[in-house]
Design a protein around this motif. Structure first.
Motif, PDB file in Angstrom:
ATOM      1  N   UNK A  66       0.836  -1.202   0.000  1.00 21.11           N
ATOM      2  CA  UNK A  66       0.000   0.000   0.000  1.00 21.11           C
ATOM      3  C   UNK A  66       0.872   1.255   0.000  1.00 21.11           C
ATOM      4  N   UNK A  67       1.964   1.244   0.743  1.00 24.54           N
ATOM      5  CA  UNK A  67       2.881   2.385   0.741  1.00 24.54           C
ATOM      6  C   UNK A  67       3.477   2.604  -0.645  1.00 24.54           C
ATOM      7  N   UNK A  68       3.861   1.527  -1.299  1.00 25.41           N
ATOM      8  CA  UNK A  68       4.433   1.637  -2.640  1.00 25.41           C
ATOM      9  C   UNK A  68       3.383   2.106  -3.648  1.00 25.41           C
ATOM     10  N   UNK A  69       2.153   1.632  -3.503  1.00 23.34           N
ATOM     11  CA  UNK A  69       1.076   2.066  -4.408  1.00 23.34           C
ATOM     12  C   UNK A  69       0.795   3.552  -4.223  1.00 23.34           C
ATOM     13  N   UNK A  70       0.818   4.017  -2.977  1.00 22.05           N
ATOM     14  CA  UNK A  70       0.594   5.434  -2.711  1.00 22.05           C
ATOM     15  C   UNK A  70       1.700   6.286  -3.341  1.00 22.05           C
ATOM     16  N   UNK A  71       2.935   5.855  -3.192  1.00 19.98           N
ATOM     17  CA  UNK A  71       4.055   6.575  -3.797  1.00 19.98           C
ATOM     18  C   UNK A  71       3.966   6.530  -5.328  1.00 19.98           C
ATOM     19  N   UNK A  72       3.558   5.408  -5.868  1.00 17.08           N
ATOM     20  CA  UNK A  72       3.450   5.269  -7.325  1.00 17.08           C
ATOM     21  C   UNK A  72       2.393   6.196  -7.898  1.00 17.08           C
ATOM     22  N   UNK A  73       1.357   6.458  -7.120  1.00 23.57           N
ATOM     23  CA  UNK A  73       0.317   7.397  -7.560  1.00 23.57           C
ATOM     24  C   UNK A  73       0.915   8.732  -7.944  1.00 23.57           C
ATOM     25  N   UNK A  74       1.866   9.191  -7.158  1.00 19.45           N
ATOM     26  CA  UNK A  74       2.537  10.465  -7.408  1.00 19.45           C
ATOM     27  C   UNK A  74       3.431  10.381  -8.637  1.00 19.45           C
ATOM     28  N   UNK A  75       4.123   9.281  -8.778  1.00 21.56           N
ATOM     29  CA  UNK A  75       5.081   9.126  -9.866  1.00 21.56           C
ATOM     30  C   UNK A  75       4.383   8.861 -11.197  1.00 21.56           C
ATOM     31  N   UNK A  76       3.448   7.946 -11.199  1.00 24.18           N
ATOM     32  CA  UNK A  76       2.826   7.499 -12.448  1.00 24.18           C
ATOM     33  C   UNK A  76       1.646   8.349 -12.898  1.00 24.18           C
ATOM     34  N   UNK A  77       1.009   9.016 -11.978  1.00 24.55           N
ATOM     35  CA  UNK A  77      -0.152   9.875 -12.237  1.00 24.55           C
ATOM     36  C   UNK A  77      -1.137   9.240 -13.208  1.00 24.55           C
ATOM     37  N   UNK A  78      -1.160   9.657 -14.457  1.00 21.99           N
ATOM     38  CA  UNK A  78      -2.152   9.199 -15.434  1.00 21.99           C
ATOM     39  C   UNK A  78      -2.003   7.724 -15.787  1.00 21.99           C
ATOM     40  N   UNK A  79      -0.828   7.156 -15.557  1.00 26.47           N
ATOM     41  CA  UNK A  79      -0.605   5.747 -15.890  1.00 26.47           C
ATOM     42  C   UNK A  79      -1.144   4.790 -14.824  1.00 26.47           C
ATOM     43  N   UNK A  80      -1.534   5.327 -13.703  1.00 33.23           N
ATOM     44  CA  UNK A  80      -2.008   4.495 -12.589  1.00 33.23           C
ATOM     45  C   UNK A  80      -3.367   3.898 -12.936  1.00 33.23           C
ATOM     46  N   UNK A  81      -3.541   2.591 -12.723  1.00 34.00           N
ATOM     47  CA  UNK A  81      -4.851   1.978 -12.978  1.00 34.00           C
ATOM     48  C   UNK A  81      -5.931   2.670 -12.132  1.00 34.00           C
ATOM     49  N   UNK A  82      -7.086   2.865 -12.715  1.00 33.17           N
ATOM     50  CA  UNK A  82      -8.163   3.602 -12.053  1.00 33.17           C
ATOM     51  C   UNK A  82      -8.524   3.020 -10.694  1.00 33.17           C
ATOM     52  N   UNK A  83      -8.564   1.694 -10.583  1.00 27.60           N
ATOM     53  CA  UNK A  83      -8.966   1.083  -9.318  1.00 27.60           C
ATOM     54  C   UNK A  83      -7.925   1.256  -8.213  1.00 27.60           C
ATOM     55  N   UNK A  84      -6.695   1.652  -8.580  1.00 24.20           N
ATOM     56  CA  UNK A  84      -5.665   1.881  -7.571  1.00 24.20           C
ATOM     57  C   UNK A  84      -5.332   3.359  -7.409  1.00 24.20           C
ATOM     58  N   UNK A  85      -5.896   4.197  -8.243  1.00 25.78           N
ATOM     59  CA  UNK A  85      -5.612   5.632  -8.189  1.00 25.78           C
ATOM     60  C   UNK A  85      -6.177   6.285  -6.941  1.00 25.78           C
ATOM     61  N   UNK A  86      -7.065   5.588  -6.242  1.00 24.38           N
ATOM     62  CA  UNK A  86      -7.661   6.185  -5.043  1.00 24.38           C
ATOM     63  C   UNK A  86      -7.006   5.706  -3.745  1.00 24.38           C
ATOM     64  N   UNK A  87      -5.824   5.093  -3.825  1.00 21.07           N
ATOM     65  CA  UNK A  87      -5.104   4.717  -2.612  1.00 21.07           C
ATOM     66  C   UNK A  87      -4.715   6.014  -1.906  1.00 21.07           C
ATOM     67  N   UNK A  88      -5.162   6.159  -0.674  1.00 21.78           N
ATOM     68  CA  UNK A  88      -4.959   7.394   0.075  1.00 21.78           C
ATOM     69  C   UNK A  88      -4.020   7.177   1.263  1.00 21.78           C
ATOM     70  N   UNK A  89      -3.583   8.272   1.828  1.00 17.86           N
ATOM     71  CA  UNK A  89      -2.675   8.230   2.965  1.00 17.86           C
ATOM     72  C   UNK A  89      -3.296   7.491   4.147  1.00 17.86           C
ATOM     73  N   UNK A  90      -4.609   7.563   4.281  1.00 19.09           N
ATOM     74  CA  UNK A  90      -5.286   6.840   5.363  1.00 19.09           C
ATOM     75  C   UNK A  90      -5.034   5.341   5.299  1.00 19.09           C
ATOM     76  N   UNK A  91      -5.013   4.784   4.090  1.00 21.90           N
ATOM     77  CA  UNK A  91      -4.739   3.354   3.931  1.00 21.90           C
ATOM     78  C   UNK A  91      -3.292   3.052   4.305  1.00 21.90           C
ATOM     79  N   UNK A  92      -2.388   3.927   3.927  1.00 22.33           N
ATOM     80  CA  UNK A  92      -0.978   3.749   4.288  1.00 22.33           C
ATOM     81  C   UNK A  92      -0.846   3.750   5.811  1.00 22.33           C
ATOM     82  N   UNK A  93      -1.449   4.746   6.449  1.00 22.38           N
ATOM     83  CA  UNK A  93      -1.366   4.853   7.905  1.00 22.38           C
ATOM     84  C   UNK A  93      -1.997   3.648   8.602  1.00 22.38           C
ATOM     85  N   UNK A  94      -3.113   3.152   8.061  1.00 19.88           N
ATOM     86  CA  UNK A  94      -3.758   1.980   8.633  1.00 19.88           C
ATOM     87  C   UNK A  94      -2.787   0.808   8.683  1.00 19.88           C
TER      88      UNK A  94
END
Length: 146
Positions: A66-94
Protein backbone atom coordinates in the motif's frame (compact mmCIF):
# COMPACT_ATOMS: atom_id res chain seq x y z
CA UNK A 1 13.70 9.21 -15.48
CA UNK A 2 16.49 10.02 -13.02
CA UNK A 3 14.07 12.11 -10.98
CA UNK A 4 11.68 9.14 -10.77
CA UNK A 5 14.45 6.87 -9.56
CA UNK A 6 15.62 9.46 -7.04
CA UNK A 7 12.07 10.05 -5.81
CA UNK A 8 11.45 6.30 -5.48
CA UNK A 9 14.68 5.84 -3.57
CA UNK A 10 13.78 8.61 -1.15
CA UNK A 11 10.22 7.29 -0.71
CA UNK A 12 11.52 3.76 -0.10
CA UNK A 13 13.91 5.03 2.57
CA UNK A 14 11.16 7.06 4.24
CA UNK A 15 8.62 4.25 4.12
CA UNK A 16 11.13 1.65 5.30
CA UNK A 17 11.62 3.70 8.46
CA UNK A 18 7.90 3.89 9.23
CA UNK A 19 6.44 1.55 11.79
CA UNK A 20 9.71 0.03 12.96
CA UNK A 21 9.81 -1.90 16.18
CA UNK A 22 12.44 0.21 17.96
CA UNK A 23 12.95 3.89 18.63
CA UNK A 24 16.17 5.54 17.35
CA UNK A 25 17.77 5.10 20.79
CA UNK A 26 17.29 1.32 20.55
CA UNK A 27 14.50 1.10 23.13
CA UNK A 28 11.20 -0.57 22.38
CA UNK A 29 8.59 1.99 21.34
CA UNK A 30 5.29 2.40 23.15
CA UNK A 31 2.97 2.60 20.13
CA UNK A 32 -0.74 3.13 20.66
CA UNK A 33 -2.85 0.09 19.76
CA UNK A 34 -4.67 0.02 16.46
CA UNK A 35 -8.30 1.18 16.57
CA UNK A 36 -9.17 -2.05 14.77
CA UNK A 37 -7.46 -4.17 17.39
CA UNK A 38 -9.69 -6.94 18.58
CA UNK A 39 -7.52 -8.47 21.29
CA UNK A 40 -5.08 -6.14 23.03
CA UNK A 41 -2.58 -7.53 25.49
CA UNK A 42 -3.28 -7.12 29.18
CA UNK A 43 -0.66 -4.41 29.75
CA UNK A 44 -1.50 -1.08 28.08
CA UNK A 45 2.17 -0.01 28.20
CA UNK A 46 3.06 -2.84 25.81
CA UNK A 47 0.48 -1.56 23.29
CA UNK A 48 0.63 -4.67 21.17
CA UNK A 49 -2.04 -6.87 19.72
CA UNK A 50 -1.59 -10.62 19.83
CA UNK A 51 -2.01 -12.17 16.39
CA UNK A 52 -0.95 -15.23 14.46
CA UNK A 53 2.36 -15.23 12.63
CA UNK A 54 0.45 -15.25 9.32
CA UNK A 55 -1.51 -12.13 10.34
CA UNK A 56 1.70 -10.31 11.29
CA UNK A 57 3.38 -11.26 8.01
CA UNK A 58 0.28 -10.22 6.06
CA UNK A 59 0.19 -6.83 7.81
CA UNK A 60 3.81 -6.16 6.91
CA UNK A 61 3.30 -7.30 3.31
CA UNK A 62 0.26 -5.03 2.94
CA UNK A 63 2.13 -2.16 4.58
CA UNK A 64 4.79 -2.38 1.89
CA UNK A 65 2.36 -2.81 -0.99
CA UNK A 66 0.00 0.00 0.00
CA UNK A 67 2.88 2.38 0.74
CA UNK A 68 4.43 1.64 -2.64
CA UNK A 69 1.08 2.07 -4.41
CA UNK A 70 0.59 5.43 -2.71
CA UNK A 71 4.06 6.57 -3.80
CA UNK A 72 3.45 5.27 -7.33
CA UNK A 73 0.32 7.40 -7.56
CA UNK A 74 2.54 10.46 -7.41
CA UNK A 75 5.08 9.13 -9.87
CA UNK A 76 2.83 7.50 -12.45
CA UNK A 77 -0.15 9.88 -12.24
CA UNK A 78 -2.15 9.20 -15.43
CA UNK A 79 -0.60 5.75 -15.89
CA UNK A 80 -2.01 4.50 -12.59
CA UNK A 81 -4.85 1.98 -12.98
CA UNK A 82 -8.16 3.60 -12.05
CA UNK A 83 -8.97 1.08 -9.32
CA UNK A 84 -5.67 1.88 -7.57
CA UNK A 85 -5.61 5.63 -8.19
CA UNK A 86 -7.66 6.19 -5.04
CA UNK A 87 -5.10 4.72 -2.61
CA UNK A 88 -4.96 7.39 0.08
CA UNK A 89 -2.67 8.23 2.97
CA UNK A 90 -5.29 6.84 5.36
CA UNK A 91 -4.74 3.35 3.93
CA UNK A 92 -0.98 3.75 4.29
CA UNK A 93 -1.37 4.85 7.91
CA UNK A 94 -3.76 1.98 8.63
CA UNK A 95 -1.22 -0.63 7.50
CA UNK A 96 1.74 1.12 9.16
CA UNK A 97 -0.13 1.13 12.47
CA UNK A 98 -1.41 -2.42 12.10
CA UNK A 99 2.02 -3.80 11.22
CA UNK A 100 3.55 -1.85 14.09
CA UNK A 101 1.16 -3.21 16.72
CA UNK A 102 0.57 -6.85 15.76
CA UNK A 103 2.84 -9.37 17.47
CA UNK A 104 2.87 -13.13 17.21
CA UNK A 105 3.80 -15.15 20.30
CA UNK A 106 7.42 -16.18 20.03
CA UNK A 107 8.25 -13.77 17.20
CA UNK A 108 11.63 -12.15 17.86
CA UNK A 109 12.68 -8.56 17.24
CA UNK A 110 15.05 -9.88 14.57
CA UNK A 111 12.12 -11.50 12.75
CA UNK A 112 10.17 -8.23 12.94
CA UNK A 113 13.19 -6.34 11.61
CA UNK A 114 13.41 -8.80 8.72
CA UNK A 115 9.71 -8.25 7.94
CA UNK A 116 10.33 -4.50 7.93
CA UNK A 117 13.15 -4.84 5.42
CA UNK A 118 11.27 -7.36 3.30
CA UNK A 119 8.14 -5.18 3.15
CA UNK A 120 9.85 -2.19 1.50
CA UNK A 121 8.76 -2.03 -2.15
CA UNK A 122 9.23 0.30 -5.06
CA UNK A 123 6.66 0.25 -7.86
CA UNK A 124 7.78 2.90 -10.33
CA UNK A 125 6.55 1.47 -13.61
CA UNK A 126 3.12 0.61 -14.92
CA UNK A 127 4.29 -2.98 -15.38
CA UNK A 128 5.31 -3.23 -11.71
CA UNK A 129 1.95 -1.80 -10.61
CA UNK A 130 0.04 -4.17 -12.90
CA UNK A 131 1.95 -7.14 -11.51
CA UNK A 132 1.31 -6.09 -7.88
CA UNK A 133 -2.30 -4.93 -8.48
CA UNK A 134 -4.05 -8.15 -7.35
CA UNK A 135 -2.12 -8.14 -4.06
CA UNK A 136 -2.75 -4.41 -3.56
CA UNK A 137 -6.49 -4.90 -4.17
CA UNK A 138 -6.51 -7.82 -1.73
CA UNK A 139 -4.94 -5.60 0.97
CA UNK A 140 -7.46 -2.82 0.32
CA UNK A 141 -10.33 -5.33 0.49
CA UNK A 142 -8.95 -6.84 3.70
CA UNK A 143 -8.67 -3.40 5.27
CA UNK A 144 -12.42 -2.92 4.80
CA UNK A 145 -13.11 -6.03 6.90
CA UNK A 146 -10.80 -5.19 9.81
Amino acid sequence: MRSRIWFCGVMAAVLAGCGGSKAPDGNKRDDAPSPTAKTATATPAAATVTASRAEVEQAWRCRGLISAAFAARTILKAEMPAELADVRLGAVNFWIERAGTLRAPGMTEEELDALTAKSARILMTREAIDKAAPDIRACLDLQKTL
